[in-house]
Scaffold this motif. Structure first.
Motif, PDB file in Angstrom:
ATOM      1  N   PHE A  66      52.773  87.226  53.230  1.00  0.00           N
ATOM      2  CA  PHE A  66      52.470  86.214  53.985  1.00  0.00           C
ATOM      3  C   PHE A  66      53.930  85.493  54.714  1.00  0.00           C
ATOM      4  CE2 PHE A  66      53.823  82.469  50.758  1.00  0.00           C
ATOM      5  CZ  PHE A  66      54.002  83.542  49.796  1.00  0.00           C
ATOM      6  N   THR A  67      54.057  85.019  55.613  1.00  0.00           N
ATOM      7  CA  THR A  67      55.370  84.796  56.377  1.00  0.00           C
ATOM      8  C   THR A  67      56.197  83.951  55.488  1.00  0.00           C
ATOM      9  OG1 THR A  67      54.574  82.954  57.916  1.00  0.00           O
ATOM     10  CG2 THR A  67      54.383  85.434  58.622  1.00  0.00           C
ATOM     11  N   CYS A  69      57.086  83.702  52.684  1.00  0.00           N
ATOM     12  CA  CYS A  69      57.256  84.572  51.447  1.00  0.00           C
ATOM     13  C   CYS A  69      58.745  85.001  51.535  1.00  0.00           C
ATOM     14  CB  CYS A  69      56.415  85.621  51.459  1.00  0.00           C
ATOM     15  SG  CYS A  69      56.582  86.836  50.212  1.00  0.00           S
ATOM     16  N   PRO A  70      59.937  84.396  51.147  1.00  0.00           N
ATOM     17  CA  PRO A  70      61.275  84.721  51.347  1.00  0.00           C
ATOM     18  C   PRO A  70      61.862  85.832  50.064  1.00  0.00           C
ATOM     19  CG  PRO A  70      61.127  82.498  50.508  1.00  0.00           C
ATOM     20  CD  PRO A  70      59.876  83.061  50.314  1.00  0.00           C
ATOM     21  N   ASP A  71      61.182  86.047  49.233  1.00  0.00           N
ATOM     22  CA  ASP A  71      61.575  86.966  48.380  1.00  0.00           C
ATOM     23  C   ASP A  71      60.983  88.411  48.396  1.00  0.00           C
ATOM     24  OD1 ASP A  71      63.070  88.033  46.397  1.00  0.00           O
ATOM     25  OD2 ASP A  71      62.140  87.117  44.746  1.00  0.00           O
ATOM     26  N   VAL A  72      59.785  88.405  47.899  1.00  0.00           N
ATOM     27  CA  VAL A  72      58.971  89.682  47.516  1.00  0.00           C
ATOM     28  C   VAL A  72      58.788  90.390  49.139  1.00  0.00           C
ATOM     29  CG1 VAL A  72      56.719  90.775  47.014  1.00  0.00           C
ATOM     30  CG2 VAL A  72      57.854  88.994  45.534  1.00  0.00           C
ATOM     31  N   PRO A  74      60.258  90.104  51.982  1.00  0.00           N
ATOM     32  CA  PRO A  74      61.423  90.485  52.915  1.00  0.00           C
ATOM     33  C   PRO A  74      62.158  91.775  52.145  1.00  0.00           C
ATOM     34  CG  PRO A  74      61.553  87.978  52.941  1.00  0.00           C
ATOM     35  CD  PRO A  74      60.352  88.765  51.928  1.00  0.00           C
ATOM     36  N   THR A  75      61.839  91.486  50.857  1.00  0.00           N
ATOM     37  CA  THR A  75      62.845  92.852  49.888  1.00  0.00           C
ATOM     38  C   THR A  75      61.776  93.939  50.384  1.00  0.00           C
ATOM     39  OG1 THR A  75      63.133  91.236  48.413  1.00  0.00           O
ATOM     40  CG2 THR A  75      63.264  93.663  47.639  1.00  0.00           C
ATOM     41  N   LEU A  78      62.603  95.024  54.219  1.00  0.00           N
ATOM     42  CA  LEU A  78      63.915  95.247  54.426  1.00  0.00           C
ATOM     43  C   LEU A  78      64.101  96.726  54.135  1.00  0.00           C
ATOM     44  CD1 LEU A  78      66.032  92.202  53.519  1.00  0.00           C
ATOM     45  CD2 LEU A  78      66.045  93.279  55.668  1.00  0.00           C
ATOM     46  N   LYS A  81      62.389  98.911  56.789  1.00  0.00           N
ATOM     47  CA  LYS A  81      63.476  98.898  57.767  1.00  0.00           C
ATOM     48  C   LYS A  81      64.627 100.085  57.428  1.00  0.00           C
ATOM     49  CE  LYS A  81      67.169  95.948  59.583  1.00  0.00           C
ATOM     50  NZ  LYS A  81      66.888  95.882  61.053  1.00  0.00           N
ATOM     51  N   TYR A 115      57.193  87.922  62.594  1.00  0.00           N
ATOM     52  CA  TYR A 115      57.752  87.893  61.240  1.00  0.00           C
ATOM     53  C   TYR A 115      58.000  89.480  61.046  1.00  0.00           C
ATOM     54  CZ  TYR A 115      58.182  87.579  56.183  1.00  0.00           C
ATOM     55  OH  TYR A 115      58.789  87.547  54.866  1.00  0.00           O
ATOM     56  N   ALA A 118      60.925  90.434  63.316  1.00  0.00           N
ATOM     57  CA  ALA A 118      62.393  89.982  62.667  1.00  0.00           C
ATOM     58  C   ALA A 118      63.206  91.320  61.947  1.00  0.00           C
ATOM     59  CB  ALA A 118      62.418  88.873  61.848  1.00  0.00           C
ATOM     60  N   PHE A 119      62.215  92.197  61.394  1.00  0.00           N
ATOM     61  CA  PHE A 119      62.850  93.273  60.681  1.00  0.00           C
ATOM     62  C   PHE A 119      63.173  94.395  61.601  1.00  0.00           C
ATOM     63  CE2 PHE A 119      60.586  90.625  57.828  1.00  0.00           C
ATOM     64  CZ  PHE A 119      61.490  90.203  56.698  1.00  0.00           C
TER      65      PHE A 119
END
Ligand SMILES: [Cu+2]
Lengths: 194, 144
Positions: A66-67, A69-72, A74-75, A78, A81, A115, A118-119
């Motif tokens: 879900f957008t 969600c700044p830890d799991v 994006p980890t 990334l 990516k 979202y 962004a990656f």
């Protein structure tokens, strides 16, 4: 002298057999499915419905999150990516990273896609109606549930954070959140699949 | 040359004195570049150089409406592995110890970002410890 010949030939034959039966090809780092499972869904992208089976010839790397969600999330994104950007342009043309929102009440298809992009600009994000998202998640054995609920705009979502690899309409490979971070090994797996 | 030496020694002395005075310091950290404009996470390490425990009880930032200390967890639900996060009331840095906030573990949630953040810029945070100590820190915004 004769009695040496048979054992010697036998040993040579066994060595030869061992050589012929040696493990071939690539040992996958991700978890390989013995019986690749047929999978499909239709969800909403920013410019209309997107069907998983309509990405033929591509290895689709699928992640549910879900957008907000700044830890799991994006980890893992990334990590995807890093792996994606390690591939050659020709290889990249045959790989599609897809982010599916398990928070369709707040994430519009536009939110999910923005979202994902962004990656990397080539990533796509999908959302959809509650039923369609639930079905897609069920297909992949993804569990999700609201938590820390304070109001319709203020909650978190606990969710399965596995990365799924789909090829020719079948689920072929998966990575735990820990495993997906080993970029070299994920890249080697993707190259073996392509 | 000797003067410069004394000057550097003096600076070092001031730095050491400040650390000794506070007893806890931030050893590296970063703010994750926000993939959506209104929230993100920050990670850092805390080192306690004193003989008493320090307890982080809150964080403030000029760029966020609120900052929460969170813990990421992993557990089985319905036979499936699920990850999530939950707020924690406080975090203790034991005497002489180190506490690391990192992806997949503890993190600071910056909720309600008031402006877009750029990669490379520094974001000001104030760490509030039990007893009232406020430790300001500037963390760079990074895509990682
Ligand atoms: Cu959090």
């Amino acid at each position: 002298m004769r009695r040496w010949v048979f054992p010697a030939v036998l040993v040579l034959a066994l060595l030869g057999l061992g050589y012929l039966l040696r493990p071939k090809g690539h040992a996958f780092y991700g978890t390989r499915l013995l019986n690749p499972k047929p999978v499909d869904f239709t969800l909403e992208g920013p410019s209309g419905p997107v069907r998983l089976s309509e990405m033929p010839g591509k290895a689709v790397l699928l992640f549910f999150g879900f957008t907000r969600c700044p830890d799991v999330c994006p980890t893992t994104l990334l990590a995807l990516k890093r792996a994606y950007e390690r591939l050659t342009p020709e290889e990249r043309a045959r790989v599609q990273v897809v982010f599916v929102s398990v928070d369709p009440e707040r994430d519009t298809p536009e939110d999910a896609d923005r979202y994902a992009k962004a990656f990397n600009e080539a990533f796509i994000g999908l959302s959809g109606n509650l039923e369609a998202v639930r079905e897609a998640a069920q297909t992949f054995g993804v569990f999700y549930q609201k938590s820390q609920y304070r109001g319709p705009q203020d909650y978190l979502v606990d969710h399965t954070a596995t990365t799924f690899v789909v090829q020719d309409g079948k689920l072929v490979l998966l990575y735990s959140p820990d495993k997906v971070e080993a970029t070299d090994k994920v890249v080697a797996d993707l190259r073996a699949l392509l | 040359m000797r003067k410069l030496g004394w000057f550097l020694l003096g600076l070092l002395g001031v730095a050491l004195a400040q650390d000794a005075l506070v007893g806890v310091k931030v050893a590296g950290g970063w703010v994750r570049f926000p993939a959506r404009p209104d929230m993100t996470a920050a990670f850092l390490a805390l080192e306690n150089q004193s003989e008493k425990p320090f307890r982080l009880v809150g964080v403030k930032s000029e760029v966020a409406e609120r900052v929460e200390v969170h813990e990421t967890f992993q557990e089985m639900r319905d036979g499936k592995m699920v990850m999530g996060m939950r707020p924690v009331a406080s975090l203790e840095v034991p005497p002489g110890g180190r506490l690391e906030l990192r992806p997949g573990g503890y993190h600071l949630m910056l909720i309600g970002l008031k402006r877009p953040l750029q990669v490379g810029e520094k974001v000001k945070l104030v760490l509030v410890f039990q007893g009232g100590l406020r430790l300001p820190v500037d963390l760079p915004v990074e895509m990682r």
